[in-house]
Scaffold this active site. Sequence first.
Site, PDB file in Angstrom:
ATOM      1  CG  ASP A   8      -6.531   0.052   1.295  1.00  0.00           C
ATOM      2  OD1 ASP A   8      -7.169  -0.914   1.288  1.00  0.00           O
ATOM      3  OD2 ASP A   8      -7.117   1.151   1.855  1.00  0.00           O
ATOM      4  CG  HIS A  66     -14.745   0.280   1.313  1.00  0.00           C
ATOM      5  ND1 HIS A  66     -14.460  -0.446   2.889  1.00  0.00           N
ATOM      6  CD2 HIS A  66     -15.138  -0.751   0.733  1.00  0.00           C
ATOM      7  CE1 HIS A  66     -13.863  -1.109   3.328  1.00  0.00           C
ATOM      8  NE2 HIS A  66     -14.531  -1.838   1.923  1.00  0.00           N
ATOM      9  CG  HIS A  87      -8.090   5.695   2.885  1.00  0.00           C
ATOM     10  ND1 HIS A  87      -9.333   4.579   3.451  1.00  0.00           N
ATOM     11  CD2 HIS A  87      -8.235   4.028   2.039  1.00  0.00           C
ATOM     12  CE1 HIS A  87      -9.351   3.981   3.896  1.00  0.00           C
ATOM     13  NE2 HIS A  87      -8.495   3.230   3.334  1.00  0.00           N
ATOM     14  CE  LYS A 122      -4.272  -4.192   1.559  1.00  0.00           C
ATOM     15  NZ  LYS A 122      -4.278  -3.297   2.074  1.00  0.00           N
ATOM     16  CB  CYS A 154      -2.219  -2.586   4.695  1.00  0.00           C
ATOM     17  SG  CYS A 154      -3.800  -2.167   5.014  1.00  0.00           S
ATOM     18  CG  HIS A 173     -11.288   1.022   0.097  1.00  0.00           C
ATOM     19  ND1 HIS A 173     -10.948   0.110   0.717  1.00  0.00           N
ATOM     20  CD2 HIS A 173     -10.453   1.524   0.963  1.00  0.00           C
ATOM     21  CE1 HIS A 173     -10.758  -0.399   1.607  1.00  0.00           C
ATOM     22  NE2 HIS A 173     -10.211   1.004   1.513  1.00  0.00           N
ATOM     23  CG  ASP A 197      -2.283  -0.823   1.681  1.00  0.00           C
ATOM     24  OD1 ASP A 197      -2.139  -1.387  -0.108  1.00  0.00           O
ATOM     25  OD2 ASP A 197      -3.060  -0.823   2.580  1.00  0.00           O
TER      26      ASP A 197
HETATM   27  C1  VGL Z   1      -4.616   0.537   5.573  1.00  0.00           C
HETATM   28  C2  VGL Z   1      -6.404   1.411   7.346  1.00  0.00           C
HETATM   29  C3  VGL Z   1      -6.548   1.828   6.079  1.00  0.00           C
HETATM   30  C4  VGL Z   1      -3.881   0.694   5.536  1.00  0.00           C
HETATM   31  C5  VGL Z   1      -5.984   0.408   4.899  1.00  0.00           C
HETATM   32  O1  VGL Z   1      -2.674  -0.188   4.485  1.00  0.00           O
HETATM   33  O2  VGL Z   1      -3.002   0.447   6.382  1.00  0.00           O
HETATM   34  N1  VGL Z   1      -4.608   1.514   6.408  1.00  0.00           N
HETATM   35  N2  VGL Z   1      -6.873   1.205   5.115  1.00  0.00           N
HETATM   36 ZN    ZN Z   2      -8.506   1.246   3.169  1.00  0.00          ZN
END
Ligand code: VGL
Ligand code: ZN
Length: 199
Positions: free
Chosen positions: A50, A56, A84, A108, A153, A52, A12
Amino acid sequence: MRAANEALIVIDIQNDFCPGGALAVAGGDEIVPGVNALMAEFPAVILTQDWHPGGHSSFASAHEAAPFSTMEMPYGTQVLWPDHCIQGTPGAAFHADLREDGDLIIRKGFNPAIDSYSAFFENDHVTPTGLEGYLRTRGIDTLTMVGLATDFCVNFSAVDAAKLGFKVTVRSDLCRAIDMDGSLAAAIDGMKAAGVEVL
Ligand code: VGL
Ligand code: ZN
């Protein structure tokens, strides 16, 4: 070059998790040069993204709730985040300087009803992303993880991988954390307890 059973998982490193992004992680952009250099050492490189849909269920805005508050979901407690990494937006793109010549990009968090911190399972801990099968069919059993965020993550991915029987090392110098309410310390303890080597 590492052996053929090893892979680097780059988690990510997207604009929304870097300074100026919607869910900025302090120093998130600082790790990019080191991650790029490490990619050259691995015969297999997997990037996660990430990803979404708008609205979401992990977004505070979807519940008219405050960002960083929590909510009980059918699969457990969920932190509600600022909007995000919305599919196809600049915030969801990888950091502009990140090498993108990895072998696989695993997306994901696309299921509207379930968040997915881990690269292996959605937050219900049972719905697979398919990454385990990809790695096993390539004969990969040893993983190094880097990226954002250490306490979400990266943590969930590392613990799931260790539970699945992979040998896992997290390069914490090439990760950065959100760190809310002690989440970084808890994540490091949890990873170590799961058998992850945290460097
Ligand atoms: C993440 C919060 C929400 C991450 C992803 O990549 O750690 N944290 N979505
Ligand atoms: Zn996220």
